[in-house]
Design a protein around this motif. Structure first.
Motif, mmCIF file in Angstrom:
data_model
loop_
_atom_site.group_PDB
_atom_site.id
_atom_site.type_symbol
_atom_site.label_atom_id
_atom_site.label_comp_id
_atom_site.label_asym_id
_atom_site.label_seq_id
_atom_site.Cartn_x
_atom_site.Cartn_y
_atom_site.Cartn_z
ATOM 1 N N PRO A 176 0.821 -1.213 0.000
ATOM 2 C CA PRO A 176 0.000 0.000 0.000
ATOM 3 C C PRO A 176 0.857 1.267 0.000
ATOM 4 N N PRO A 177 0.251 2.409 -0.251
ATOM 5 C CA PRO A 177 0.966 3.665 0.008
ATOM 6 C C PRO A 177 1.327 3.713 1.495
ATOM 7 N N TYR A 178 2.610 3.962 1.803
ATOM 8 C CA TYR A 178 2.975 3.941 3.227
ATOM 9 C C TYR A 178 3.956 5.056 3.622
ATOM 10 N N ILE A 179 4.082 6.051 2.782
ATOM 11 C CA ILE A 179 4.994 7.144 3.106
ATOM 12 C C ILE A 179 4.204 8.306 3.711
ATOM 13 N N GLY A 180 4.691 8.822 4.819
ATOM 14 C CA GLY A 180 4.073 10.000 5.410
ATOM 15 C C GLY A 180 4.389 11.231 4.576
ATOM 16 N N LYS A 181 3.458 12.146 4.488
ATOM 17 C CA LYS A 181 3.635 13.324 3.626
ATOM 18 C C LYS A 181 4.770 14.223 4.079
ATOM 19 N N LYS A 196 1.809 10.203 -6.707
ATOM 20 C CA LYS A 196 1.635 10.563 -5.295
ATOM 21 C C LYS A 196 0.615 9.664 -4.614
ATOM 22 N N LYS A 197 -0.432 9.294 -5.347
ATOM 23 C CA LYS A 197 -1.488 8.461 -4.764
ATOM 24 C C LYS A 197 -0.948 7.092 -4.333
ATOM 25 N N ALA A 198 0.077 6.609 -5.028
ATOM 26 C CA ALA A 198 0.651 5.301 -4.703
ATOM 27 C C ALA A 198 1.765 5.400 -3.667
ATOM 28 N N LEU A 199 2.205 6.616 -3.373
ATOM 29 C CA LEU A 199 3.299 6.813 -2.420
ATOM 30 C C LEU A 199 2.814 7.177 -1.021
ATOM 31 N N ASN A 204 0.500 9.695 8.835
ATOM 32 C CA ASN A 204 1.935 9.421 8.783
ATOM 33 C C ASN A 204 2.267 8.099 8.079
ATOM 34 N N GLY A 205 1.477 7.789 7.063
ATOM 35 C CA GLY A 205 1.716 6.588 6.267
ATOM 36 C C GLY A 205 1.061 5.322 6.792
ATOM 37 N N LEU A 206 0.345 5.417 7.901
ATOM 38 C CA LEU A 206 -0.192 4.219 8.562
ATOM 39 C C LEU A 206 -1.658 3.943 8.246
ATOM 40 N N TYR A 207 -2.272 4.782 7.438
ATOM 41 C CA TYR A 207 -3.712 4.704 7.199
ATOM 42 C C TYR A 207 -4.159 3.317 6.723
ATOM 43 N N PHE A 208 -3.467 2.761 5.734
ATOM 44 C CA PHE A 208 -3.927 1.507 5.132
ATOM 45 C C PHE A 208 -3.719 0.305 6.056
ATOM 46 N N TYR A 209 -2.779 0.402 6.973
ATOM 47 C CA TYR A 209 -2.588 -0.680 7.949
ATOM 48 C C TYR A 209 -3.719 -0.668 8.974
#
Length: 271
Positions: A176-181, A196-199, A204-209
């Motif tokens: 998943p995208p896992y990089i914090g902005k 950007k949508k895939a990054l 902080n990158g944890l949304y999809f988890y």
């Protein structure tokens, strides 16, 4: 007629000899070459195109339009991430299993490199690909055609398509995208070129988890023997332990390292 030596000196006038060698190898489509080899007209044009793209800050994979992953080349463009070597480890892990008639679901598939690589090796499994980006799925479909692999493809927001289409997954892979902005360590070329949508992801990158955790009961209700393989960022293991290990009584989570000895992905099962 130009020779390889001329290409190195006059066209690919870059300091990075490793990159120079990689470009020549990719264009000539062979492992070994010599400085006195002649360069065909079409090859010369491609070398010039690559040099022009590099000067504009583009990455070599997007200029050429492909990337080698696991055992095959995959088409890539600005709508997909460039497959990383570390992600091959998920493919290797899944291929340790008996996948006969198993349903393999590649979520956030992008170019399709994970799922297609698995299906290419184990033709008797059933492959499902999904991504929220229609443009990325066009690339995935192109790779399915190019590599002669069949799959059912869904344009979906994360895991919704599994429930909506009554899919019973045996294996789920997620990159998943896992990089914090605000991640200041992100490579500038990656930030400039890759979608950007895939990054990037919220929280902080944890949304999809966190969304995965919310779905675990439902997914394991569909198949209690489900195994989930998920990639994550270099600095996220501790946070993921906090997110998932609070539910350790219900789930088994095993963290794995990549080739650089960095924590890179986890395997999750039901107790």
């Amino acid at each position: 007629m130009m020779k390889i030596k001329d290409i190195k000196d006059k066209v690919l006038n870059i300091n990075d000899s490793i990159l120079q060698k990689y470009i020549i190898k990719e264009v000539l489509q062979k492992e070994f070459f010599f400085d006195d080899e002649n360069v065909e007209k079409q090859e010369y044009k491609l070398f010039k195109k690559i040099n022009k793209g590099l000067k504009k800050g583009k990455t070599i994979d997007y200029i050429i339009g492909k990337r080698f992953f696991f055992k095959n080349y995959f088409y890539v463009n600005k709508n997909t991430l460039v497959p990383r070597k570390e992600t091959e480890l998920i493919v290797e892990e899944v291929l340790k299993l008996n996948l006969l008639n198993k349903n393999v679901v590649d979520v956030c598939c992008g170019s399709g490199c994970i799922g297609i690589s698995i299906k290419k090796e184990y033709k008797d499994c059933n492959l499902y690909l999904s991504d929220i980006s229609k443009k990325a799925l066009k690339v995935a479909n192109k790779n399915l055609c190019y590599l002669n692999v069949d799959a059912k493809v869904f344009n979906s927001n994360y895991l919704k398509f599994i429930y909506k289409n009554n899919i019973k997954p045996d294996i789920i892979t997620i990159n998943p995208p896992y990089i914090g902005k605000k991640d200041i360590l992100l490579d500038k070329k990656v930030h400039k070129n890759e979608p950007k949508k895939a990054l990037f992801a919220k929280e902080n990158g944890l949304y999809f988890y966190k969304k995965l955790l919310e779905n675990l009961d439902g997914l394991f209700k569909i198949n209690k023997n489900l195994i989930i393989y998920v990639e994550f960022g270099y600095n996220q293991k501790k946070k993921l332990e906090e997110i998932f290990c609070l539910n350790g009584v219900k789930y088994i989570i095993e963290f794995k390292k990549d080739y650089s000895n960095i924590w890179r992905y986890f395997i999750l099962k039901k107790v």
